[in-house]
Design an enzyme around this catalytic site. Structure first.
Site, PDB file in Angstrom:
ATOM      1  CE  LYS A  96      -3.151   2.700   2.868  1.00 31.76           C
ATOM      2  NZ  LYS A  96      -3.830   2.798   4.176  1.00 31.76           N
ATOM      3  N   GLY A 157      -8.275   8.611  10.078  1.00 34.97           N
ATOM      4  CA  GLY A 157      -8.572   8.593  11.501  1.00 34.97           C
ATOM      5  C   GLY A 157      -9.599   9.599  11.968  1.00 34.97           C
ATOM      6  CB  ALA A 183      -8.526   7.245   5.046  1.00 34.32           C
ATOM      7  N   GLY A 184     -11.088   7.352   7.105  1.00 37.66           N
ATOM      8  CA  GLY A 184     -12.202   8.205   7.487  1.00 37.66           C
ATOM      9  C   GLY A 184     -13.470   7.487   7.882  1.00 37.66           C
ATOM     10  CG  ASN A 205      -5.925   0.570  12.220  1.00 31.12           C
ATOM     11  OD1 ASN A 205      -4.716   0.643  12.080  1.00 31.12           O
ATOM     12  ND2 ASN A 205      -6.430   0.064  13.330  1.00 31.12           N
ATOM     13  CB  THR A 206      -8.941   4.876  13.655  1.00 33.97           C
ATOM     14  OG1 THR A 206      -7.594   5.081  13.215  1.00 33.97           O
ATOM     15  CG2 THR A 206      -9.155   5.633  14.950  1.00 33.97           C
TER      16      THR A 206
END
Length: 255
Positions: A96, A157, A183-184, A205-206
Site C-alpha cells: 500500500k 482517523g 480512511a475516514g 483501522n481506527t
C-alpha cells in the site's frame, strides 16, 4: 470475490492492525472480522529485531495476506525503499503506497504517490495507492498499472465518514481495477454506504481499534460490508418525488 492482481479473497474488509489496546484484543478483533488482508506500517514494526514485540507472532499467518504500507515516507524514494525492505523481509509482494503530503490534514501527496506507484509497478509489486477522492488522479494511477485504487472517504482517523460520495462514485464508475475505500470510516453505516456506492472493499483501522469495544465493532463492520455489497448487487429502488403505494389498487373493490 475480491480480486487484486493474482490474489482472490472472500472478505471485502481489509483491516489495519495498529492502535489496539493490547495484542489480545487485536487478535480477537481480527478473528471476528474474518478479514483476510491485514495492513500495517513497515516503519512501525521491528521486523528485523526478533527481541521486540511483534503482533504477527500472535496470528496464524497462513490465514492472512499481509499488506505492508509505506506510512511515514515523505518522498517517493523513501516509499520505494520501505517497500523493498518489506519484500526483503519475506512479506507479501503487495504494497500500500501511502505518502502524506500535509501533516495537518494527513491528505496524500499526489505527485509523490504517482512517482512511487510507477516505480513499484515497474519493480513487480502489486501496488495499491492511497489517494484523495480525485477522479483524474485515480485514472492516472490505474493507467500506470496499479492493481487497485484506494481513495479516502475523509481524512485518516477522522471518523467523518464519506464526505464526497459523488467523487467516489465517479472513481468507481470509471475504474476497472478494484476500488477500496480507505480512511475516514467511523461507523458500520459509513462502511455500508461505501459498499452501496459500488466499492469493491473497505480498509479501516481506527474505527475498530479506537472503538469502546473493538471486538464488537469488528463484527459490526464485517456485517455492514456484507450488507452493503448485497444491497449494491440487488439494486436499490429509484427515488420518487411522491409516495407510491406498496400494494396495487387495481382490481380492488370500492365501497
Amino acid at each position: 470475490m475480491l480480486r487484486i492482481g493474482p490474489f482472490e479473497f472472500s472478505s471485502r474488509l481489509l483491516l489495519g492492525t495498529g492502535k489496539y489496546p493490547n495484542f489480545d484484543v487485536q487478535k480477537k478483533a481480527v478473528d471476528v472480522s474474518e478479514a483476510e488482508i491485514l495492513t500495517f506500517a513497515v516503519r512501525r514494526m521491528n521486523i528485523f529485531e526478533a527481541s521486540q514485540p511483534n503482533f504477527l507472532e500472535n496470528l496464524d499467518l497462513k490465514k492472512y495476506t499481509l499488506l505492508p504500507n509505506t506510512a511515514g515516507a515523505k518522498t517517493a524514494k523513501e516509499a520505494v525503499r520501505i517497500a523493498k525492505l518489506a519484500k526483503a523481509s519475506g512479506l507479501c509482494d503487495m504494497i500500500k503506497v501511502e505518502l502524506i503530503g500535509c501533516q495537518k490534514t494527513l491528505l496524500p501527496d499526489p505527485i509523490e504517490t504517482i512517482k512511487a506507484s510507477e516505480e513499484l509497478v515497474k519493480e513487480g509489486f502489486i501496488v495499491l495507492p492511497y489517494t484523495s477522492d480525485d477522479v483524474v488522479l485515480a485514472k492516472h494511477l490505474e493507467d500506470l498499472g496499479c492493481h487497485a485504487i484506494m481513495p479516502g472517504a475523509s481524512p485518516i482517523g477522522s471518523g467523518q465518514g464519506i464526505m464526497n460520495p459523488l467523487n467516489l462514485r465517479f472513481i468507481i464508475e470509471q475504474t476497472t481495477v478494484p476500488v477500496i475505500i480507505d480512511a475516514g470510516i467511523g461507523t458500520p453505516s459509513d462502511a455500508a454506504i461505501a459498499m452501496e456506492l459500488g466499492a469493491d472493499g473497505v480498509l479501516l483501522n481506527t474505527a475498530v481499534s479506537g472503538a469502546k469495544d473493538p471486538i464488537k465493532m469488528a463484527e459490526a463492520m464485517k456485517l455492514a460490508i456484507k450488507a452493503g455489497r448485497l444491497g449494491f448487487e440487488a439494486g436499490r429502488i429509484a427515488r420518487k418525488e411522491y409516495g407510491q403505494a406498496s400494494s396495487p389498487v387495481e382490481g380492488m373493490s370500492i365501497g
